[in-house]
Design a protein around this motif. Sequence first.
Motif, PDB file in Angstrom:
ATOM      1  N   ALA A 192       7.271   2.856 -31.484  1.00  0.00           N
ATOM      2  CA  ALA A 192       8.110   2.484 -30.384  1.00  0.00           C
ATOM      3  C   ALA A 192       7.325   2.431 -28.959  1.00  0.00           C
ATOM      4  N   LYS A 194      13.951   4.401 -24.928  1.00  0.00           N
ATOM      5  CA  LYS A 194      14.183   3.308 -25.710  1.00  0.00           C
ATOM      6  C   LYS A 194      13.029   2.665 -26.183  1.00  0.00           C
ATOM      7  N   TRP A 195      12.040   2.568 -25.196  1.00  0.00           N
ATOM      8  CA  TRP A 195      10.510   2.046 -25.378  1.00  0.00           C
ATOM      9  C   TRP A 195       9.696   2.841 -24.838  1.00  0.00           C
ATOM     10  N   ASP A 224      15.328   8.064 -27.469  1.00  0.00           N
ATOM     11  CA  ASP A 224      16.650   7.287 -27.297  1.00  0.00           C
ATOM     12  C   ASP A 224      17.032   7.140 -26.030  1.00  0.00           C
ATOM     13  N   GLU A 225      16.535   7.902 -25.119  1.00  0.00           N
ATOM     14  CA  GLU A 225      16.775   7.920 -23.436  1.00  0.00           C
ATOM     15  C   GLU A 225      15.558   6.819 -22.863  1.00  0.00           C
TER      16      GLU A 225
END
Length: 262
Positions: free
Chosen positions: A117, A82-83, A79-80
């Motif tokens: 991701a 993101k990608w 989540d931190e």
Amino acid sequence: MPTELSPIDTAKFVAAKQACEYVESGMKVGLGTGSTAAWLVQCLGELVRDEGLKIQGVPTSSRTAKLARDVGIDVITLDEAKWLDVTIDGADEYDSELCLIKGGGGAHLQEKVVATASDRMIVIADASKKVDTLGAFPLPIEVLQFGARTTEELVVETLRNMDVLGRDVSLRMAGDAPFITDEGNFIFDLHLKRIGNPRQMSLALNQIPGVVENGLFIDICDVVVVGHASGQVDVRDITNGTSEVIRFDVQDDENIFADLAD
């Protein structure tokens, strides 16, 4: 640790060493789980410590997170991040189309989320992981604890319509108790022997209520890096359609493994 490694560990090491070539400072890197991925984490930690490599690692299990922190890698959550720029992980099996079976270490759910991701997924393996047809290695599926036995019956029923040679299903154990994943779920291992249509199998399993995710990785892997006990590494990039052979000299350098913890 001793500087002499077994042939299989030598193969895993040189594959991991070569995979580090895909990592550059500033990258966000997915870090896989398992014995081969552990070599990668240690190799990256060596680069962080000795060459100033600056990366952020997203681990795929609590075990990998601990190892990454231990070797000095900056650990963040997905989540931190993101990608991610790249994910590097092992595999229990892979075929000529770079379809994989993963999950022998019980982390395939997080591994699949992280790999998906990422701009690229690099698989590192020893030569024994290459198969003509997936399925000799048991296919893991992560399932909710709630109604697990009902889910098992639904899985068995689904397998009756699949192109497989075996249909035995077993609950993965950790000693006398069921194995529990990082997400608090059970794992069923499907002893299929041969999977005639991995894509169909993956879709069918994930439609069963109670199944969280299966260990088939289809159209996710971009590159496979295969190590050999001789120090040879075969690199196949399915995206570019290229193959390459690299050779590490593991005989003359007595200290090649000296900085790697077990």
